[in-house]
Scaffold this motif. Structure first.
Motif, mmCIF file in Angstrom:
data_model
loop_
_atom_site.group_PDB
_atom_site.id
_atom_site.type_symbol
_atom_site.label_atom_id
_atom_site.label_comp_id
_atom_site.label_asym_id
_atom_site.label_seq_id
_atom_site.Cartn_x
_atom_site.Cartn_y
_atom_site.Cartn_z
ATOM 1 N N LYS A 1 3.030 -20.526 22.917
ATOM 2 C CA LYS A 1 1.894 -19.688 22.527
ATOM 3 C C LYS A 1 2.454 -18.544 21.693
ATOM 4 O O LYS A 1 3.397 -17.858 22.109
ATOM 5 C CB LYS A 1 1.156 -19.124 23.730
ATOM 6 C CG LYS A 1 -0.103 -18.335 23.316
ATOM 7 C CD LYS A 1 -0.806 -17.719 24.499
ATOM 8 C CE LYS A 1 -1.700 -18.755 25.119
ATOM 9 N NZ LYS A 1 -2.558 -18.194 26.189
ATOM 10 N N LYS B 1 -4.057 -15.567 18.532
ATOM 11 C CA LYS B 1 -3.169 -16.321 19.415
ATOM 12 C C LYS B 1 -3.387 -17.812 19.175
ATOM 13 O O LYS B 1 -4.522 -18.282 19.122
ATOM 14 C CB LYS B 1 -3.443 -15.981 20.877
ATOM 15 C CG LYS B 1 -3.099 -14.555 21.232
ATOM 16 C CD LYS B 1 -3.438 -14.249 22.669
ATOM 17 C CE LYS B 1 -3.176 -12.777 22.953
ATOM 18 N NZ LYS B 1 -3.585 -12.394 24.299
ATOM 19 N N GLU C 1 -1.620 -21.823 20.216
ATOM 20 C CA GLU C 1 -0.679 -22.571 21.041
ATOM 21 C C GLU C 1 -0.275 -23.836 20.295
ATOM 22 O O GLU C 1 -1.131 -24.593 19.831
ATOM 23 C CB GLU C 1 -1.342 -22.916 22.382
ATOM 24 C CG GLU C 1 -0.363 -23.318 23.440
ATOM 25 C CD GLU C 1 -1.002 -23.358 24.814
ATOM 26 O OE1 GLU C 1 -0.806 -22.400 25.585
ATOM 27 O OE2 GLU C 1 -1.698 -24.345 25.104
ATOM 28 N N SER D 1 4.556 -17.065 25.072
ATOM 29 C CA SER D 1 4.978 -17.861 26.223
ATOM 30 C C SER D 1 5.565 -19.176 25.773
ATOM 31 O O SER D 1 5.267 -19.668 24.684
ATOM 32 C CB SER D 1 3.789 -18.111 27.171
ATOM 33 O OG SER D 1 2.848 -18.976 26.565
#
Length: 158
Positions: free
Chosen positions: A94, A103, A105, A155
């Protein structure tokens, strides 16, 4: 000339095997039937159905050879070897697009498994290669046609 290793997930490898099996069996039989029917039309010099079927046959054989080569040089990424410390093929990453404040992913995959609709990007793409080896909270710069783009890694997971 040494062939390049083809990185694949187990799912990607299985999909290549399935496609190769289809091309070798069903597709070959379908094309053979088309050739047989076209031969029944007589004079081959003016038989466009025959020419099209022979072209399809040649294209199918090229595709079979390409898939066999990819499978021969495949390196399957073992899920157990994938960690979440640094970005590697098989990870879901992400990121924050710092310019658009958005954002996104991405799943990092080998070049044969790319699917932009599913946000599966190649480890060889500009973004994919920039992300490889980076850690959480790092900012990576990607040299894109629109200029330098910056992404912050939020992440990393399997």
């Amino acid at each position: 000339m040494e062939e390049k290793e083809v990185l694949l997930t187990q799912e990607g490898y299985d999909n290549l095997e399935k496609e190769l099996n289809y091309l070798r069996t069903e597709k070959r039989a379908e094309i053979a039937d088309r050739i047989k029917v076209a031969l029944g039309f007589g004079d081959l010099s003016e038989n466009s159905e025959y020419d099209e079927a022979k072209t399809a046959q040649a294209e199918n054989e090229v595709k079979i050879a390409e898939l066999e080569n990819k499978i021969r040089h495949a390196k399957i990424i073992d899920e157990k070897d994938i960690d979440t410390e640094t970005v590697q093929v098989g990870n879901i990453v992400k990121v924050l697009d710092m310019e658009l404040d958005e954002k996104i992913e991405y799943t990092i995959v080998g070049s044969t498994e790319v699917n932009l609709l599913e946000n599966k990007i190649s480890n060889e793409s500009p973004l994919g290669s920039a992300l490889l080896g980076a850690k959480k909270n790092h900012i990576v710069e990607v040299n894109a046609p629109a200029g330098i783009m910056k992404y912050k890694i939020l992440s990393i997971k399997k």
